[in-house]
Design a protein around this motif. Structure first.
Motif, PDB file in Angstrom:
ATOM      1  N   GLN A   1       0.779  -1.275   0.143  1.00  0.00           N
ATOM      2  CA  GLN A   1       0.016  -0.076  -0.109  1.00  0.00           C
ATOM      3  C   GLN A   1       0.928   1.269   0.157  1.00  0.00           C
ATOM      4  OE1 GLN A   1      -2.407   0.285   3.576  1.00  0.00           O
ATOM      5  NE2 GLN A   1      -2.774   2.589   3.163  1.00  0.00           N
ATOM      6  N   THR A   2       1.909   1.210   0.979  1.00  0.00           N
ATOM      7  CA  THR A   2       2.523   2.459   0.853  1.00  0.00           C
ATOM      8  C   THR A   2       3.631   2.779  -0.079  1.00  0.00           C
ATOM      9  OG1 THR A   2       2.728   2.159   3.551  1.00  0.00           O
ATOM     10  CG2 THR A   2       4.334   3.723   2.531  1.00  0.00           C
ATOM     11  N   ILE A   3       4.001   1.529  -0.683  1.00  0.00           N
ATOM     12  CA  ILE A   3       4.951   1.920  -1.935  1.00  0.00           C
ATOM     13  C   ILE A   3       4.107   2.322  -3.024  1.00  0.00           C
ATOM     14  CG2 ILE A   3       6.277   0.642  -3.774  1.00  0.00           C
ATOM     15  CD1 ILE A   3       7.414  -1.106  -1.596  1.00  0.00           C
ATOM     16  N   LEU A   4       2.801   1.778  -3.216  1.00  0.00           N
ATOM     17  CA  LEU A   4       1.889   2.167  -4.343  1.00  0.00           C
ATOM     18  C   LEU A   4       1.682   3.977  -4.187  1.00  0.00           C
ATOM     19  CD1 LEU A   4      -0.524  -0.576  -4.787  1.00  0.00           C
ATOM     20  CD2 LEU A   4       1.145   0.275  -6.297  1.00  0.00           C
ATOM     21  N   TYR A   5       1.193   4.270  -3.097  1.00  0.00           N
ATOM     22  CA  TYR A   5       0.881   5.487  -2.464  1.00  0.00           C
ATOM     23  C   TYR A   5       2.111   6.443  -2.855  1.00  0.00           C
ATOM     24  CZ  TYR A   5      -0.826   9.412   0.237  1.00  0.00           C
ATOM     25  OH  TYR A   5      -1.176  10.804   0.846  1.00  0.00           O
ATOM     26  N   THR A   6       3.132   6.189  -2.358  1.00  0.00           N
ATOM     27  CA  THR A   6       4.152   6.927  -2.523  1.00  0.00           C
ATOM     28  C   THR A   6       4.498   7.513  -3.968  1.00  0.00           C
ATOM     29  OG1 THR A   6       5.075   6.134  -0.375  1.00  0.00           O
ATOM     30  CG2 THR A   6       6.669   7.509  -1.532  1.00  0.00           C
ATOM     31  N   GLY A   7       4.241   6.245  -4.887  1.00  0.00           N
ATOM     32  CA  GLY A   7       4.529   6.434  -6.139  1.00  0.00           C
ATOM     33  C   GLY A   7       3.685   7.698  -6.847  1.00  0.00           C
ATOM     34  N   VAL A   8       2.668   7.819  -6.250  1.00  0.00           N
ATOM     35  CA  VAL A   8       1.433   8.714  -6.492  1.00  0.00           C
ATOM     36  C   VAL A   8       2.015  10.160  -6.229  1.00  0.00           C
ATOM     37  CG1 VAL A   8      -0.949   9.783  -6.504  1.00  0.00           C
ATOM     38  CG2 VAL A   8      -0.548   7.154  -6.811  1.00  0.00           C
ATOM     39  N   VAL A   9       2.469  10.422  -4.994  1.00  0.00           N
ATOM     40  CA  VAL A   9       2.940  11.723  -4.474  1.00  0.00           C
ATOM     41  C   VAL A   9       4.280  12.022  -4.960  1.00  0.00           C
ATOM     42  CG1 VAL A   9       1.425  11.362  -2.530  1.00  0.00           C
ATOM     43  CG2 VAL A   9       3.484  10.520  -2.430  1.00  0.00           C
ATOM     44  N   VAL A  10       4.947  11.113  -5.610  1.00  0.00           N
ATOM     45  CA  VAL A  10       6.209  11.359  -6.123  1.00  0.00           C
ATOM     46  C   VAL A  10       5.923  11.979  -7.533  1.00  0.00           C
ATOM     47  CG1 VAL A  10       8.341  10.506  -7.231  1.00  0.00           C
ATOM     48  CG2 VAL A  10       7.786  10.132  -4.780  1.00  0.00           C
TER      49      VAL A  10
ATOM     50  N   SER B   1      12.644  14.913 -12.598  1.00  0.00           N
ATOM     51  CA  SER B   1      12.155  15.650 -11.391  1.00  0.00           C
ATOM     52  C   SER B   1      11.612  14.523 -10.451  1.00  0.00           C
ATOM     53  CB  SER B   1      11.041  16.453 -11.915  1.00  0.00           C
ATOM     54  OG  SER B   1      11.323  17.274 -12.823  1.00  0.00           O
ATOM     55  N   VAL B   2      11.190  13.567 -10.964  1.00  0.00           N
ATOM     56  CA  VAL B   2      10.765  12.375 -10.104  1.00  0.00           C
ATOM     57  C   VAL B   2      12.047  11.852  -9.354  1.00  0.00           C
ATOM     58  CG1 VAL B   2      10.215   9.919 -10.146  1.00  0.00           C
ATOM     59  CG2 VAL B   2       8.812  11.569 -11.237  1.00  0.00           C
ATOM     60  N   PHE B   3      13.204  11.505 -10.012  1.00  0.00           N
ATOM     61  CA  PHE B   3      14.422  11.042  -9.281  1.00  0.00           C
ATOM     62  C   PHE B   3      14.910  12.046  -8.419  1.00  0.00           C
ATOM     63  CE2 PHE B   3      14.039   8.122 -13.466  1.00  0.00           C
ATOM     64  CZ  PHE B   3      13.572   6.954 -12.805  1.00  0.00           C
TER      65      PHE B   3
ATOM     66  N   THR C   1      13.568  14.236  -6.692  1.00  0.00           N
ATOM     67  CA  THR C   1      12.872  14.067  -5.426  1.00  0.00           C
ATOM     68  C   THR C   1      13.043  12.883  -4.543  1.00  0.00           C
ATOM     69  OG1 THR C   1      10.816  15.137  -6.456  1.00  0.00           O
ATOM     70  CG2 THR C   1      10.375  14.048  -4.582  1.00  0.00           C
ATOM     71  N   GLY C   2      13.261  11.595  -5.151  1.00  0.00           N
ATOM     72  CA  GLY C   2      13.559  10.376  -4.554  1.00  0.00           C
ATOM     73  C   GLY C   2      14.823  10.621  -3.845  1.00  0.00           C
ATOM     74  N   ILE C   3      15.849  11.082  -4.498  1.00  0.00           N
ATOM     75  CA  ILE C   3      17.210  11.052  -4.096  1.00  0.00           C
ATOM     76  C   ILE C   3      17.285  12.035  -2.719  1.00  0.00           C
ATOM     77  CG2 ILE C   3      19.357  11.850  -4.441  1.00  0.00           C
ATOM     78  CD1 ILE C   3      18.985  10.936  -7.652  1.00  0.00           C
ATOM     79  N   VAL C   4      16.719  13.198  -2.897  1.00  0.00           N
ATOM     80  CA  VAL C   4      16.688  14.193  -1.689  1.00  0.00           C
ATOM     81  C   VAL C   4      15.855  13.759  -0.494  1.00  0.00           C
ATOM     82  CG1 VAL C   4      15.960  16.381  -0.776  1.00  0.00           C
ATOM     83  CG2 VAL C   4      17.148  16.201  -3.052  1.00  0.00           C
ATOM     84  N   CYS C   5      14.956  12.919  -0.751  1.00  0.00           N
ATOM     85  CA  CYS C   5      14.199  12.396   0.354  1.00  0.00           C
ATOM     86  C   CYS C   5      14.926  11.190   1.115  1.00  0.00           C
ATOM     87  CB  CYS C   5      12.705  11.551  -0.046  1.00  0.00           C
ATOM     88  SG  CYS C   5      11.375  12.862  -0.338  1.00  0.00           S
ATOM     89  N   THR C   6      15.389  10.390   0.224  1.00  0.00           N
ATOM     90  CA  THR C   6      16.228   9.088   0.479  1.00  0.00           C
ATOM     91  C   THR C   6      17.596   9.674   1.445  1.00  0.00           C
ATOM     92  OG1 THR C   6      15.416   7.849  -1.356  1.00  0.00           O
ATOM     93  CG2 THR C   6      17.142   6.968  -0.151  1.00  0.00           C
TER      94      THR C   6
ATOM     95  N   CYS D   1      10.231   3.220  -3.997  1.00  0.00           N
ATOM     96  CA  CYS D   1       9.024   4.268  -3.894  1.00  0.00           C
ATOM     97  C   CYS D   1       9.233   5.381  -5.169  1.00  0.00           C
ATOM     98  CB  CYS D   1       9.018   5.124  -2.500  1.00  0.00           C
ATOM     99  SG  CYS D   1       8.480   4.045  -1.114  1.00  0.00           S
ATOM    100  N   THR D   2      10.495   5.639  -5.443  1.00  0.00           N
ATOM    101  CA  THR D   2      10.616   6.598  -6.617  1.00  0.00           C
ATOM    102  C   THR D   2      10.412   5.712  -8.006  1.00  0.00           C
ATOM    103  OG1 THR D   2      12.618   7.548  -5.260  1.00  0.00           O
ATOM    104  CG2 THR D   2      12.354   7.917  -7.761  1.00  0.00           C
ATOM    105  N   SER D   3      10.568   4.093  -7.775  1.00  0.00           N
ATOM    106  CA  SER D   3      10.511   3.764  -9.179  1.00  0.00           C
ATOM    107  C   SER D   3       8.912   3.444  -9.288  1.00  0.00           C
ATOM    108  CB  SER D   3      11.184   2.313  -9.222  1.00  0.00           C
ATOM    109  OG  SER D   3      12.555   2.329  -9.066  1.00  0.00           O
ATOM    110  N   MET D   4       8.131   3.566  -8.229  1.00  0.00           N
ATOM    111  CA  MET D   4       6.651   3.278  -8.448  1.00  0.00           C
ATOM    112  C   MET D   4       6.063   4.531  -9.131  1.00  0.00           C
ATOM    113  SD  MET D   4       4.551   1.087  -8.166  1.00  0.00           S
ATOM    114  CE  MET D   4       5.364  -0.075  -7.387  1.00  0.00           C
ATOM    115  N   ALA D   5       6.660   5.537  -8.993  1.00  0.00           N
ATOM    116  CA  ALA D   5       5.985   6.930  -9.856  1.00  0.00           C
ATOM    117  C   ALA D   5       5.633   6.715 -11.365  1.00  0.00           C
ATOM    118  CB  ALA D   5       6.954   7.851  -9.487  1.00  0.00           C
TER     119      ALA D   5
END
Length: 618
Positions: A134-143, A161-163, A165-170, A392-396
């Motif tokens: 659930q969380t990986i799916l949802y996080t993909g949407v908000v990324v 832009s997607v990547f 975002t993922g890099i900074v968060c991680t 999570c980033t890949s799920m975007a």
């Protein structure tokens, strides 16, 4: 459409968000470097105060989905979205008074530890697996959502832009742990409010004042808020939003690891409850800002809708397009809005990564390797943060195929969150439910919610139930509308009934299905005996109505020993806490909070009996 590029000041404002967020992670990595335990990393040593936790909770779930999607919903469907304030209120009340006390007093780190204490390991592992998906799916949407906004307003590469975002968060999540996540969220919440306010002020000025906005919204039927139609097939009515929204958001708040993890990181239960109630104020503020942004946007575009005219390609691009229109001559402010959208995403993704790392470490790693050293456990936790950041980033990529971001995000939470809410409700509210009922209820709840949601995706609801309010293109200079012939697959009868139910009811379907099935299966297989359940693990609501009689109180608690008042029981519980405190201190672990809770005096190794009684007599 013509893409309007950022000015230099827009890049400066936007870059500052990433720099400060990363800086907070570095700060806590340096500050907490001597506290190298997974407990410090994952739950902040349980020493957080309610202020930053409240801001963090609001920022995490008021993500870019809200910043971009909610104004678009109001623009197209009207201001009935404001009714979510009812749902938010009930959600916080239930979370603070029903679920939080059980989780906090149980001393757990992962909410799914509760399921093992109340039922058994298979129930815990099943729930953990569903939460991770659930969380990986949802996080993909908000990324994906803010990356779309940035692509829309600046022409930046969408996936770049997607990547980013993922890099900074991680990065800051892996470095600083929960404390970095909470304090970064608090900063990002401020950015979100400032971004919304700048849009509200400038948008109102463009529209000739708030009075004009209200008048034009009324004329466009945007203020018809209270629709009491009980038809569950209607997308947004008073009942779908207030009742369906309560179920949906309670699955997000009441039993979600990301929320509960930050609540149990508070120094006391009182601080945890205060964090939730102050967070409610934050939810209301963001909701009002989003609704008024949608109304102002309607006032601006009432004679030329950029969506139906083909100027933009998706409704979720409305808000960034509007921002670039009203701030065309004000460099820096478009960057502030995009920073606002990205603040929601950074906070949500970081909280999700941290929660995923926590449940994986607590529920799987520690179960397989119970004697892992503190240093190694911290490195494993950091490695899990890195792993889930990548996932999570890949799920975007998948999120780009899911349509409206608000509906996609809430549908995911409904499909998975509803059955999970039902499962925890079975454990907390129904003392007689056994592990077979819990596991069977979870599976049936998941089956029902996925059945209706996937059916709705394959057979979309009829236009009469979901079509937006009227939108005009009378004064558009250029129209890019291309007529596409409507092609509908042959629809079974169930498509216009069961599959057409409002997406806000997905959670209610899963939750109620889980509860009903769990209760029935428990009675069929032999209900749980009350004497086998720890009183800490349940909180039967029916007990509220039996306060006048100890006999009926015992009956409602199904035989659970709810009144632990005997001296012997206190001594036994106190002994357990003493042994844990001694063990912790002898092993050199940094668990000062536990020692303080039981009144431990390191000079003479004595315990404060009053503190002990307070701890053991819940």
């Amino acid at each position: 459409m013509e893409v309007k590029n950022f000015a230099v000041w827009d890049y400066v404002v936007f870059a500052a968000l990433f720099v400060i967020s990363s800086g907070i992670g570095v700060f806590f990595a340096i500050k907490e470097r001597k506290k190298a335990t997974s407990r410090e990393f994952l739950v902040g040593g349980r020493q957080m105060s309610f202020g930053p936790v409240a801001l963090s909770l609001t920022a995490s779930f008021m993500s870019a989905v809200t910043v971009l999607g909610a104004p678009s919903e109001v623009y197209r469907f009207g201001a009935s979205f404001i009714l979510f304030f009812i749902a938010y209120t009930f959600v916080i009340l239930f979370t603070a008074e029903l679920f939080l006390p059980v989780f906090y007093r149980s001393g757990i780190t992962s909410t799914y530890e509760y399921l093992q204490l109340r039922f058994n390991k298979p129930v815990r592992y099943a729930a953990t697996a569903i939460y991770v998906v659930q969380t990986i799916l949802y996080t993909g949407v908000v990324v994906y959502a803010p990356a779309l906004a940035l692509n829309q307003v600046t022409g930046f590469d969408l996936w770049g832009s997607v990547f980013a975002t993922g890099i900074v968060c991680t990065f800051y999540c892996t470095l600083g742990g929960l404390k970095a996540v909470v304090w970064t969220d608090a900063f990002q919440m401020v950015v979100m409010v400032v971004g919304f306010l700048s849009v509200l002020i400038q948008g109102s000025a463009h529209a000739g004042g708030l009075h004009n906005v209200i008048e034009q919204a009324t004329n466009g039927s945007r203020l018809n808020i209270f629709d009491f139609d009980v038809d569950p097939l209607r997308r947004h009515t008073f009942w779908t939003i207030s009742v369906g929204g309560t179920f949906t958001w309670l699955g997000i708040y009441g039993v979600n690891q990301s929320t509960i993890q930050r609540c149990i990181s508070c120094k006391t239960e009182k601080h945890a409850k205060l964090a939730l109630y102050f967070n409610l104020l934050g939810l209301w503020i963001i909701l009002v800002c989003a609704v008024f942004s949608g109304l102002i946007m309607y006032s601006h575009f009432k004679d030329c809708d950029p969506w139906t005219s083909g100027i933009i390609s998706a409704p979720d691009q409305l808000m960034p397009y509007f921002v670039m229109e009203i701030f065309a001559t004000m460099p820096g402010l478009p960057g502030l809005f995009v920073a606002c959208a990205f603040s929601g995403t950074l906070s949500t993704v970081a909280a999700s990564i941290n929660a995923l790392a926590t449940v994986t470490f607590e529920d799987f790693v520690k179960s397989c390797f119970p004697h892992v050293s503190d240093k190694l456990s911290t490195w494993i936790s950091k490695g899990l943060c890195l792993l889930f950041g990548v996932l999570c980033t890949s799920m975007a990529v998948a999120a780009s195929l899911m349509g409206s971001v608000v509906q996609a995000a809430l549908s995911i939470h409904g499909m998975c969150g509803g059955p999970m809410l039902g499962l925890f409700s079975l454990g907390v509210v129904f003392p007689f439910v056994n592990w077979k009922g819990a596991l069977g209820g979870l599976l049936i709840g998941i089956t029902l919610s996925f059945w209706v949601a996937i059916g709705a995706f394959v057979y979309p609801a009829p236009d009469s139930k979901t079509w937006p309010l009227p939108l005009s293109t009378d004064q558009c200079v250029h129209l890019n509308v291309t007529s596409v012939p409507s092609v509908f697959p042959s629809r079974p009868a169930i498509a216009d009934t069961w599959y057409s139910i409002s997406y806000l009811y997905y959670s209610a379907v899963g939750c109620l299905g889980c509860i009903v099935a769990g209760v029935l299966i428990s009675f069929l297989t032999g209900h749980q005996k009350g004497k086998d359940i720890q009183p800490l693990l349940i909180r039967p609501v029916c007990n509220l109505f039996c306060f006048w009689s100890k006999k009926y109180k015992t009956l409602c608690w199904c035989g659970v020993q709810h009144d632990i008042e005997t001296e012997q029981e206190n001594l036994e519980n106190g002994s357990a806490w003493k042994q844990e405190a001694d063990s912790v201190l002898q092993n050199g672990l940094r668990r000062e909070s536990l020692a303080q809770d039981v009144g431990y005096d390191p000079k003479d190794k004595s315990y404060d009996n009053m503190a002990l009684e307070k701890i053991t007599h819940f």
